[in-house]
Design a protein around this motif. Sequence first.
Motif, PDB file in Angstrom:
ATOM      1  N   LYS A 188       2.510   5.908  -7.363  1.00  0.00           N
ATOM      2  CA  LYS A 188       1.426   6.650  -8.041  1.00  0.00           C
ATOM      3  C   LYS A 188       1.606   8.154  -7.872  1.00  0.00           C
ATOM      4  O   LYS A 188       1.405   8.924  -8.815  1.00  0.00           O
ATOM      5  N   SER A 205       1.262   3.624  -3.333  1.00  0.00           N
ATOM      6  CA  SER A 205       0.835   5.021  -3.113  1.00  0.00           C
ATOM      7  C   SER A 205       1.964   5.977  -3.503  1.00  0.00           C
ATOM      8  O   SER A 205       1.744   6.994  -4.172  1.00  0.00           O
ATOM      9  N   ILE A 262       0.847  -1.205   0.000  1.00  0.00           N
ATOM     10  CA  ILE A 262       0.000   0.000   0.000  1.00  0.00           C
ATOM     11  C   ILE A 262       0.877   1.247   0.000  1.00  0.00           C
ATOM     12  O   ILE A 262       0.669   2.171  -0.798  1.00  0.00           O
ATOM     13  N   GLU A 309      -8.889   1.167  -3.660  1.00  0.00           N
ATOM     14  CA  GLU A 309      -8.561   2.506  -4.179  1.00  0.00           C
ATOM     15  C   GLU A 309      -7.348   2.474  -5.094  1.00  0.00           C
ATOM     16  O   GLU A 309      -7.285   3.163  -6.101  1.00  0.00           O
ATOM     17  N   LEU A 310      -6.366   1.645  -4.720  1.00  0.00           N
ATOM     18  CA  LEU A 310      -5.123   1.574  -5.493  1.00  0.00           C
ATOM     19  C   LEU A 310      -5.196   0.558  -6.639  1.00  0.00           C
ATOM     20  O   LEU A 310      -4.349   0.569  -7.527  1.00  0.00           O
TER      21      LEU A 310
END
Length: 379
Positions: free
Chosen positions: A284, A281, A277, A317-318
């Motif tokens: 991205k 994150s 995660i 979400e990712l």
Amino acid sequence: MSTHTTPENLEKIIPQAEDFLPLLGTDYVELYVGNAKQAAYYYQTAWGFEPIAYAGLETGLKDRVSYVLQQDRIRLVLTSPLQPDGAINQHINAHGDGVKVVALWVDDATKSYEETVKRGAKSYFEPRTDSDQNGKVVTSGIHTYGETVHIFVERKNYNGVFLPGYTKWTKPYKTESTGLKYIDHMVGNVGWNEMNKWCEFYAKVMGFAQLVSFDDKDISTEYTALMSKVMSNGNGRIKFPINEPAEGRKKSQIEEYIDFYNGAGVQHMALATDNIIETVSSLKARGVDFLTVPSSYYDTVLDRVGEIDEELEPLKELGILIDRDDEGYLLQIFTKPVLDRPTMFFEIIQRKGAQSFGKGNFKALFEAIEREQEERGTL
């Protein structure tokens, strides 16, 4: 782990592997690229790699320049030509930017060369010793699929920054790590009906064993299909899945790769992290593009994989995928191609016990790739 000390834990965990070399791990991966200086900036800024070594005009090289970057145990070498002709230019003309060398860290590069060549490997170069004030390194090389080569690197008598001929390279600005640890596996794409030939090469020539096999029933969508077998050395540090196309209604990602790469080559590197995660994150936020799956994937995923430690919402979400095997589960996500040609990409993987490769995600993943192919007009 430093770059020149032998790891303690090299026990054989794949009993079927002959493992006569043996291999200590991946030493480095070298890409031939059109503009190494700018590619180095990309891997530093977007991926969090640190500059460590350089070779070029300033170190006496006249024909090429190489930048070496490292993050934990992952080492990339980016090499560009300085002259109009020669092997590096030919490679870039034919393939675009791509992996030329998968270098394997060994205790004895001469023995590794002799053992593999006598079993049928084609020589890339015979054992040679290079030295400087920091000691000596012995290297040797063999050919594998396409124009990809393996170089065996013996560095037990060397404590320099990378290899003789390279100088230390640092930058005044510091890039933050994205938490990438080591290369989990590297996938090769080969042509029609070539998978078994190359799996046999790794078994016979390098003493690998087959871990797992996927056929077109496992890896297919409405439109495309492929076959895959995973080869591993005995200590499990080197894992090479080999893919070939299978018949489908439209053109598979493997065919697209082979068309644009102009032959067999390295399709992707899977980079391991302890916190996917945070890593994704961070990537991205720095502009790395990932494939996305429909949000409906998450409606039923926990029914399939059972309980996991992570909250589902940030994974959703990712766009991180989840799969489970008998030993645990894994989390994985794939970038879009990182080059202009739709060839090489990266996988980010976090293993929570699982030793497999995400078979339960193949369909969702391949449909995501097909959506990209459709946009490119290559499906």
